[in-house]
Design a protein around this motif. Structure first.
Motif, PDB file in Angstrom:
ATOM      1  N   VAL A  59      37.471  40.790  38.459  1.00 13.75           N
ATOM      2  CA  VAL A  59      36.255  41.411  38.999  1.00 13.75           C
ATOM      3  C   VAL A  59      36.345  41.565  40.525  1.00 13.75           C
ATOM      4  O   VAL A  59      37.097  40.840  41.170  1.00 13.75           O
ATOM      5  N   PRO A  60      35.573  42.498  41.076  1.00 12.17           N
ATOM      6  CA  PRO A  60      35.569  42.651  42.539  1.00 12.17           C
ATOM      7  C   PRO A  60      35.222  41.314  43.197  1.00 12.17           C
ATOM      8  O   PRO A  60      34.325  40.617  42.736  1.00 12.17           O
ATOM      9  N   GLY A  61      35.963  40.964  44.216  1.00  6.84           N
ATOM     10  CA  GLY A  61      35.676  39.727  44.937  1.00  6.84           C
ATOM     11  C   GLY A  61      36.512  38.545  44.484  1.00  6.84           C
ATOM     12  O   GLY A  61      36.544  37.502  45.147  1.00  6.84           O
ATOM     13  N   VAL A  62      37.224  38.689  43.378  1.00  7.37           N
ATOM     14  CA  VAL A  62      38.029  37.573  42.865  1.00  7.37           C
ATOM     15  C   VAL A  62      39.242  37.312  43.779  1.00  7.37           C
ATOM     16  O   VAL A  62      39.785  36.209  43.788  1.00  7.37           O
ATOM     17  N   GLY A  63      39.616  38.345  44.526  1.00  4.38           N
ATOM     18  CA  GLY A  63      40.723  38.164  45.480  1.00  4.38           C
ATOM     19  C   GLY A  63      41.969  38.965  45.161  1.00  4.38           C
ATOM     20  O   GLY A  63      43.065  38.597  45.573  1.00  4.38           O
ATOM     21  N   LYS A  64      41.810  40.075  44.466  1.00  2.87           N
ATOM     22  CA  LYS A  64      42.974  40.872  44.066  1.00  2.87           C
ATOM     23  C   LYS A  64      43.777  41.364  45.276  1.00  2.87           C
ATOM     24  O   LYS A  64      44.987  41.208  45.327  1.00  2.87           O
ATOM     25  N   SER A  65      43.064  41.961  46.235  1.00  3.04           N
ATOM     26  CA  SER A  65      43.759  42.507  47.408  1.00  3.04           C
ATOM     27  C   SER A  65      44.453  41.398  48.183  1.00  3.04           C
ATOM     28  O   SER A  65      45.602  41.543  48.607  1.00  3.04           O
ATOM     29  N   THR A  66      43.743  40.285  48.354  1.00  2.21           N
ATOM     30  CA  THR A  66      44.305  39.158  49.095  1.00  2.21           C
ATOM     31  C   THR A  66      45.528  38.619  48.358  1.00  2.21           C
ATOM     32  O   THR A  66      46.555  38.319  48.973  1.00  2.21           O
ATOM     33  N   ARG A 105      43.426  45.113  54.644  1.00  3.72           N
ATOM     34  CA  ARG A 105      43.420  43.832  53.961  1.00  3.72           C
ATOM     35  C   ARG A 105      44.830  43.424  53.553  1.00  3.72           C
ATOM     36  O   ARG A 105      45.046  42.328  53.089  1.00  3.72           O
ATOM     37  N   GLU A 151      47.111  47.631  40.297  1.00  5.36           N
ATOM     38  CA  GLU A 151      45.843  46.926  40.397  1.00  5.36           C
ATOM     39  C   GLU A 151      44.730  47.731  39.726  1.00  5.36           C
ATOM     40  O   GLU A 151      44.681  48.945  39.818  1.00  5.36           O
ATOM     41  N   ASN A 198      41.992  31.845  40.911  1.00  2.00           N
ATOM     42  CA  ASN A 198      42.188  32.009  42.365  1.00  2.00           C
ATOM     43  C   ASN A 198      41.160  31.187  43.153  1.00  2.00           C
ATOM     44  O   ASN A 198      40.224  30.638  42.583  1.00  2.00           O
ATOM     45  N   LYS A 199      41.376  31.123  44.431  1.00  2.00           N
ATOM     46  CA  LYS A 199      40.515  30.396  45.370  1.00  2.00           C
ATOM     47  C   LYS A 199      40.540  28.897  45.091  1.00  2.00           C
ATOM     48  O   LYS A 199      39.526  28.204  45.240  1.00  2.00           O
ATOM     49  N   ASP A 201      41.180  26.253  46.565  1.00  2.00           N
ATOM     50  CA  ASP A 201      41.366  25.635  47.885  1.00  2.00           C
ATOM     51  C   ASP A 201      40.059  24.969  48.316  1.00  2.00           C
ATOM     52  O   ASP A 201      38.997  25.217  47.731  1.00  2.00           O
ATOM     53  N   SER A 237      45.840  29.824  45.369  1.00  5.42           N
ATOM     54  CA  SER A 237      44.983  30.273  46.463  1.00  5.42           C
ATOM     55  C   SER A 237      45.678  31.433  47.152  1.00  5.42           C
ATOM     56  O   SER A 237      46.707  31.247  47.811  1.00  5.42           O
ATOM     57  N   ALA A 238      45.138  32.603  46.945  1.00  5.04           N
ATOM     58  CA  ALA A 238      45.732  33.782  47.563  1.00  5.04           C
ATOM     59  C   ALA A 238      45.633  33.665  49.084  1.00  5.04           C
ATOM     60  O   ALA A 238      46.558  34.032  49.810  1.00  5.04           O
ATOM     61  N   LEU A 239      44.544  33.089  49.527  1.00  2.96           N
ATOM     62  CA  LEU A 239      44.292  32.965  50.969  1.00  2.96           C
ATOM     63  C   LEU A 239      45.320  32.060  51.639  1.00  2.96           C
ATOM     64  O   LEU A 239      45.833  32.363  52.714  1.00  2.96           O
TER      65      LEU A 239
HETATM   66  P1  GDP Z   1      39.065  41.933  45.473  1.00  2.45           P
HETATM   67  O1  GDP Z   1      37.749  42.649  45.499  1.00  2.45           O
HETATM   68  O2  GDP Z   1      39.330  41.336  44.121  1.00  2.45           O
HETATM   69  O3  GDP Z   1      40.211  42.776  45.947  1.00  2.45           O
HETATM   70  O4  GDP Z   1      38.929  40.663  46.454  1.00  2.45           O
HETATM   71  P2  GDP Z   1      39.411  40.487  47.964  1.00  2.45           P
HETATM   72  O5  GDP Z   1      40.864  40.261  48.038  1.00  2.45           O
HETATM   73  O6  GDP Z   1      38.832  41.578  48.788  1.00  2.45           O
HETATM   74  O7  GDP Z   1      38.717  39.103  48.316  1.00  2.45           O
HETATM   75  C1  GDP Z   1      37.315  38.935  48.305  1.00  2.45           C
HETATM   76  C2  GDP Z   1      36.939  37.800  49.259  1.00  2.45           C
HETATM   77  O8  GDP Z   1      37.476  36.561  48.779  1.00  2.45           O
HETATM   78  C3  GDP Z   1      37.492  37.975  50.665  1.00  2.45           C
HETATM   79  O9  GDP Z   1      36.527  37.543  51.577  1.00  2.45           O
HETATM   80  C4  GDP Z   1      38.710  37.087  50.685  1.00  2.45           C
HETATM   81  O10 GDP Z   1      39.013  36.595  51.965  1.00  2.45           O
HETATM   82  C5  GDP Z   1      38.283  35.955  49.766  1.00  2.45           C
HETATM   83  N1  GDP Z   1      39.431  35.315  49.109  1.00  2.45           N
HETATM   84  C6  GDP Z   1      40.425  35.922  48.444  1.00  2.45           C
HETATM   85  N2  GDP Z   1      41.310  35.034  47.979  1.00  2.45           N
HETATM   86  C7  GDP Z   1      40.859  33.812  48.352  1.00  2.45           C
HETATM   87  C8  GDP Z   1      41.341  32.470  48.173  1.00  2.45           C
HETATM   88  O11 GDP Z   1      42.376  32.207  47.568  1.00  2.45           O
HETATM   89  N3  GDP Z   1      40.564  31.467  48.684  1.00  2.45           N
HETATM   90  C9  GDP Z   1      39.414  31.703  49.355  1.00  2.45           C
HETATM   91  N4  GDP Z   1      38.734  30.660  49.809  1.00  2.45           N
HETATM   92  N5  GDP Z   1      38.937  32.956  49.545  1.00  2.45           N
HETATM   93  C10 GDP Z   1      39.656  33.999  49.062  1.00  2.45           C
END
Ligand code: GDP
Length: 328
Positions: A59-66, A105, A151, A198-199, A201, A237-239
């Motif tokens: 879903v959006p926000g899960v961290g795909k791009s990161t 990103r 993606e 993901n996330k 951390d 943790s993608a971050l």
């Molecule tokens: P997308 O919509 O699935 O592409 O998600 P994004 O990659 O844009 O990430 C959405 C938000 O989650 C951003 O603010 C990222 O910095 C944050 N984020 C992504 N991956 C992680 C992670 O592994 N840990 C944490 N704490 N935040 C993350």
């Protein structure tokens, strides 16, 4: 129109400008571009296939791009792979623009010479929404990319499309939010060859570990996958680039296993066949709805259907008869 031979040679030599140009032609709505693109794809096909195709959803926000940013860098630096990133986004009405539209990103990946990132087009291409994605994969492989990441946003029809064009389908999840909350349907979980929470951390780490166990248990209840592989669940943790090696091992193990049991090759073949069948439908759709006279005929019938003067089935038959006439 560029010279076909030059463009093919450019792509085969890994030239990014040629590759971009080729993909643009595949995405084009113009009939003459489409014809050119067909020739181009035909020329590239024999040079394609030597890659791992990974579909990524969530879903959006899960961290795909990161994730794609850090995982892509990991693949390049640690596994010495060449990475192409494509996006399938049929819902062109998305208010915030297309996926990957914001290349910022992917700071490191987008400028790395071993990475090619293609944002999703803003609207559907001629002859089907995802047609061009399959063609883009072929072109990227011909250009020497041995890892293709596709993606998609995890909320609709596009997952099935992406599953149908990739070798490994990866689902990104979050801990602490129920499946319903995440909008992930059970069907999508069943399609996954692997799952990453993901996330994982900071304060979220414990919850992620817990979720891993829960999802692992849930996956055991699903019917056995055709691939012969049991879907794995890992945390990452993608971050923080944490556990990327585990993510890679999950994919690599799957590829090894399915290569050995011949599922990999069988799936590639059936995907090509599915693409063929889908293309027939799309071609017919185009012939039908692209025909002005037929379109007018359909529009007139529409009123009659809505007013219950003719049944939808009968109306469809009339359209078919009219279409047959137009082919004579
Ligand atoms: P997308 O919509 O699935 O592409 O998600 P994004 O990659 O844009 O990430 C959405 C938000 O989650 C951003 O603010 C990222 O910095 C944050 N984020 C992504 N991956 C992680 C992670 O592994 N840990 C944490 N704490 N935040 C993350």
């Amino acid at each position: 129109m560029p010279n076909l031979k030059d463009l093919v040679n450019g792509i085969l030599s890994g030239n990014f400008t040629a590759l971009s140009k080729g993909i643009t032609l595949c995405e084009s709505k113009k009939l003459e571009d489409r014809k050119f693109a067909n020739e181009l794809v035909k020329a590239c096909l024999p040079h394609s296939g030597n890659s791992i195709r990974i579909g990524i959803t969530g879903v959006p926000g899960v961290g795909k791009s990161t994730f794609i940013e850090t995982f892509g860098m990991y693949l390049i630096e640690q596994q010495k792979r060449k990475v192409a990133v494509l996006a399938v986004d049929p819902s062109s009405q998305r208010s915030k623009g297309s996926i990957l539209g914001d290349k910022t990103r992917m700071n490191n990946l987008s400028v790395h010479p071993d990475a090619f990132i293609r944002p999703s087009p803003s609207s559907g291409s001629l002859g089907g929404v995802t047609h061009h994605s399959r063609e883009s994969i072929i072109l990227c492989e011909a250009a020497g990319f041995n890892t293709i990441i596709v993606e998609t946003v995890g909320v609709g029809q596009s997952e099935i499309e992406v599953k149908e064009m990739t070798d490994f389908f990866l689902l990104l999840m979050l801990a602490g939010a129920g499946d319903e909350l995440q909008g992930i349907k059970r069907g999508i979980m069943e399609m996954a060859d692997g799952m990453l929470i993901n996330k994982a951390d900071g304060e979220n780490l414990t919850a992620a570990k817990l979720a891993k166990r829960e999802y692992q248990n849930a996956l055991h209840l699903f019917p056995a996958a055709e691939s012969g592989s049991t879907p794995k669940v890992e945390i990452c943790s993608a971050l923080n680039a944490f556990n990327l090696e585990k993510a890679w091992n999950m994919i690599d193990d799957f590829i090894q296993l399915t290569t050995d049991n011949n599922y990999f090759e069988a799936q590639r073949k059936s995907q090509l066949n599915a693409w063929f069948k889908k293309s027939i439908q799309e071609r017919l759709n185009l012939a039908l709805f692209g025909n002005k006279r037929i379109n007018n005929f359909i529009n007139n019938l529409e009123t009659q259907v809505i007013q219950k003067q003719v049944s939808p089935t009968e109306a469809a038959n009339l359209v078919y008869e009219e279409f047959k006439k137009s082919l004579l």
